[in-house]
Write a protein that holds these residues in place. Structure first.
Motif, mmCIF file in Angstrom:
data_model
loop_
_atom_site.group_PDB
_atom_site.id
_atom_site.type_symbol
_atom_site.label_atom_id
_atom_site.label_comp_id
_atom_site.label_asym_id
_atom_site.label_seq_id
_atom_site.Cartn_x
_atom_site.Cartn_y
_atom_site.Cartn_z
ATOM 1 N N THR A 25 0.801 -1.129 -0.107
ATOM 2 C CA THR A 25 0.166 -0.145 0.023
ATOM 3 C C THR A 25 0.663 1.338 0.167
ATOM 4 O OG1 THR A 25 -0.086 -0.125 2.356
ATOM 5 C CG2 THR A 25 -1.897 -1.137 0.975
ATOM 6 N N ALA A 26 2.137 1.245 0.565
ATOM 7 C CA ALA A 26 2.836 2.200 0.622
ATOM 8 C C ALA A 26 3.597 2.640 -0.646
ATOM 9 C CB ALA A 26 4.107 1.878 1.551
ATOM 10 N N THR A 27 3.919 1.629 -1.572
ATOM 11 C CA THR A 27 4.402 1.784 -2.937
ATOM 12 C C THR A 27 3.145 2.261 -4.021
ATOM 13 O OG1 THR A 27 5.663 -0.069 -2.694
ATOM 14 C CG2 THR A 27 5.338 0.616 -4.977
ATOM 15 N N ILE A 28 1.897 1.884 -3.444
ATOM 16 C CA ILE A 28 0.957 2.413 -4.454
ATOM 17 C C ILE A 28 0.588 3.779 -4.096
ATOM 18 C CG2 ILE A 28 -1.730 2.405 -4.660
ATOM 19 C CD1 ILE A 28 -1.500 -0.885 -4.119
ATOM 20 N N ALA A 29 0.656 4.181 -2.775
ATOM 21 C CA ALA A 29 0.570 5.678 -2.372
ATOM 22 C C ALA A 29 1.666 6.401 -3.142
ATOM 23 C CB ALA A 29 0.505 5.617 -0.936
ATOM 24 N N GLN A 30 2.860 5.998 -2.862
ATOM 25 C CA GLN A 30 3.944 6.646 -3.599
ATOM 26 C C GLN A 30 3.701 6.928 -4.997
ATOM 27 O OE1 GLN A 30 7.938 4.940 -3.105
ATOM 28 N NE2 GLN A 30 9.038 6.677 -3.643
ATOM 29 N N LEU A 31 3.232 5.843 -5.766
ATOM 30 C CA LEU A 31 3.045 5.932 -7.101
ATOM 31 C C LEU A 31 1.790 6.865 -7.517
ATOM 32 C CD1 LEU A 31 3.688 4.828 -9.993
ATOM 33 C CD2 LEU A 31 1.852 3.204 -9.520
ATOM 34 N N ASP A 32 0.780 6.949 -6.519
ATOM 35 C CA ASP A 32 -0.284 7.709 -6.795
ATOM 36 C C ASP A 32 0.331 9.270 -6.564
ATOM 37 O OD1 ASP A 32 -2.022 5.841 -6.938
ATOM 38 O OD2 ASP A 32 -2.700 5.696 -5.116
ATOM 39 N N LEU A 33 0.966 9.607 -5.688
ATOM 40 C CA LEU A 33 1.509 10.825 -5.507
ATOM 41 C C LEU A 33 2.576 11.436 -6.564
ATOM 42 C CD1 LEU A 33 2.199 10.891 -1.475
ATOM 43 C CD2 LEU A 33 0.238 12.193 -2.580
ATOM 44 N N TYR A 34 3.172 10.709 -7.101
ATOM 45 C CA TYR A 34 3.844 10.890 -8.152
ATOM 46 C C TYR A 34 3.395 11.286 -9.247
ATOM 47 C CZ TYR A 34 7.360 10.406 -12.008
ATOM 48 O OH TYR A 34 8.059 10.521 -13.130
ATOM 49 N N ASN A 35 2.264 10.222 -9.582
ATOM 50 C CA ASN A 35 1.543 10.462 -10.946
ATOM 51 C C ASN A 35 0.685 11.886 -10.705
ATOM 52 O OD1 ASN A 35 2.400 8.192 -12.440
ATOM 53 N ND2 ASN A 35 0.877 7.147 -11.423
ATOM 54 N N TRP A 36 0.257 12.184 -9.343
ATOM 55 C CA TRP A 36 -0.665 13.195 -9.045
ATOM 56 C C TRP A 36 0.238 14.766 -9.330
ATOM 57 C CZ3 TRP A 36 -0.856 16.583 -4.350
ATOM 58 C CH2 TRP A 36 -1.818 17.302 -4.570
#
Length: 186
Positions: free
Chosen positions: A126-137
């Motif tokens: 879930t932390a990697t998904i959050a990091q990817l979401d923030l990068y894309n955002w």
């Protein structure tokens, strides 16, 4: 030009009457004008051009203001869509959102989110998904709002005063500099 003993007659040419003299089957038009006839003078034409040019300048300013307002409205709608996008990502990754993994300071305070180097096609944390979401955002903020596009996400967990159950408040702030005023709108 006047012949002695003859009175001028009024002859019709087009829609106006002009003084003319009749001479042996011919008509002579004199240069005199009747007092009720009028035309445009050079001063009147210049005043009309001045009034028309002021009107055209006003219309040009109105079109320019309309274009700026349209750009501002477009950027606001893009910012709203991007804020909803990151909130939807947080709802989908609820555990990381509640733990504060999505908390990010604006780029002028800290560094931007780093690329996690994965697309999460397989099982990711879930932390990697959050990091990817923030990068894309943050990448989408710059792409949609220009180089000054930036955002901030903060989460706070409080207890419900009635039931005592914990709940998380999320604040999303999207910032960008407008072209016309060079101000940051939040």
């Amino acid at each position: 030009e006047r012949l002695i003993g003859q009175e001028p007659r009024w002859c019709r040419f087009g829609v106006s009457m002009t003084p003319c003299l009749v001479r042996a089957n011919s008509v002579t038009i004199t240069a005199a004008r009747r007092p009720d006839q009028s035309g445009f003078t050079l001063v009147e034409v210049l005043v009309a051009l001045l009034v028309m040019s002021i009107g055209l300048l006003g219309m040009g300013k109105l079109i320019l203001f309309s274009a700026r307002s349209n750009d501002s409205a477009y950027l606001r709608s893009q910012a709203t869509a991007l804020a909803y996008e990151v909130l939807d990502n947080m709802r989908a990754n609820r555990a990381s959102a509640i733990s504060g993994t999505y908390t990010v300071a604006p780029a002028w305070v800290s560094t931007a989110a780093s690329n996690p180097g994965t697309t999460c096609t397989a099982a990711c944390s879930t932390a990697t998904i959050a990091q990817l979401d923030l990068y894309n955002w943050q990448r989408d903020l710059v792409n949609a709002l220009g180089p000054s596009g930036d955002g901030q996400i903060s989460t706070t967990t409080t207890s419900d005063p009635v039931t005592g159950a914990p709940y998380t408040n999320v604040t999303v702030i999207v910032c960008w500099a407008t072209v016309s005023s060079h101000l940051t709108i939040t």
